[in-house]
Write an enzyme that holds these catalytic residues in place. Sequence first.
Site, PDB file in Angstrom:
ATOM      1  CG  ASP A  32      -1.578  -1.138   1.651  1.00 19.84           C
ATOM      2  OD1 ASP A  32      -1.519  -2.116   0.905  1.00 19.84           O
ATOM      3  OD2 ASP A  32      -2.221  -1.121   2.713  1.00 19.84           O
ATOM      4  CD  GLU A 213      -6.823  -5.182   4.278  1.00 17.61           C
ATOM      5  OE1 GLU A 213      -6.285  -5.827   5.185  1.00 17.61           O
ATOM      6  OE2 GLU A 213      -6.455  -5.260   3.098  1.00 17.61           O
TER       7      GLU A 213
END
Length: 456
Positions: A32, A213
């Site tokens: 990420d 998420e």
Amino acid sequence: MTTDAQGAAGSAAGPDWRPRAHFTPARHWMNDPNGLVHHDGTWHLFFQHNPEGPDWGNMSWGHATSTDLVHWTEHPVALPHDVDTGDQVFSGSVVVDHGNTTGLRREGDPFPPFVAVWTSAREGHQAQWLACSRDAGATWERCAGPVLDRGSADFRDPKVSWWEPGDGADGFWLMAAVEAVERLVVLYRSADLWRWELLSELGPLPQPPGIWECPDLVRLPVEGESGAEGHVLVLSGNDGTVRGCGTWYAVGSFDGVRFTPDARGFRRLDHGPDDYAAVTWNDAPCGRRVLLGWMSSWAYAGDLPTTPWRGAMTLPRELSLRRREGGDLVLVQRPVEEVRPAPGLQWLEVDLDVRDQPSATVELAGGSDGDVARLSYDRGTGLLSLARGPSAGDARPFHPAYPCVSSAPVEARDGVVRLDVALDACSVEVFAAGGEVVLTALVFPDGPMKPRAIPR
Ligand code: FRU
């Protein structure tokens, strides 16, 4: 020490799949984007990184900066995992504390404090911690913590930004985070980043599937309507499949306490297989809202055939809202204008013309070993599809989950669907319907990709 990640050569063993205009770490694993913040002409990109190897683990924050969103310089690891305790540094965000709300600014400091809000993760426990940089992001020091702990095993991914209510009320630090397994987005507020008050919880909802998420609650302008804006919650979901691992968004309203999605609920932000954990930059200049995603999928990320790096980001994308007939607001994504003249990036304008045929197809030939992807539009179903793997002519899938066909509904205009396509060494990003529909996919060609229309 800095290394120019974009300049490093690809693997000597195989084709050079290192993207030219997409960020990749010089070496090792990346997932990420974290801590996206703009300050004084510099775009900071922190990222989930294993500084020691090609697989997920030892999670730490890598760091890179750019002044143009095209050329990135990688810096030393900003927040390393804790080798003594085994605690990992999971996803989070960075704010620049201009008003010294934290009291972290010392007399004589040349810069306002940069404060990272990140998840400290160990088996069975995740909580939010702070770290501070007094040299505009170059070096970091952990603050005593945690600052927010729900006694949870899956409380993570705090995205903090300054929220101005716009009704005369005082601004505050807003945190969007998740209870990933319970599938909740949790919103908190703070005046000083140390003490947090729960505002509300949203979920679970049918979409996105799987665990939730990397939430991000942003305010976006409505195109062509001076001063009009809408609130958008960006959220990733992962159910372990290729189809079920992606970034979603909901348009709605945030009243300072609660975010209420409109009747449409969450929709896919990217219909392709490779755009996860996308979040926006804080403090982008001129009111810009720029989004960046991890160009991969948890379904096969650990098996990607690239070396000595594994993991790339999408192109940065400018966000806005567009009002459709009937009043529905939809998200619009456009590649930031800076990447239009980016060296090594190939732009195609593709017209899929179904005026006098039921479907139209363009193949992307990828060197000597056949085609790597196929773009098609079917007039009957109204679906735009992006196929890769054997069905698109690529006979060498490196993982069983890799071959796939992704589709999204698009309306043809006068019988033509116009696509704006960005090709880099191992990626295809398709922007359709003026940015309302986006499909992103990794591909692994033998050589530079070339489009080829299939004769009817
Ligand atoms: C999303 C994610 C986050 C977590 C990080 C760990 O891809 O699973 O929820 O913070 O990656 O690397």
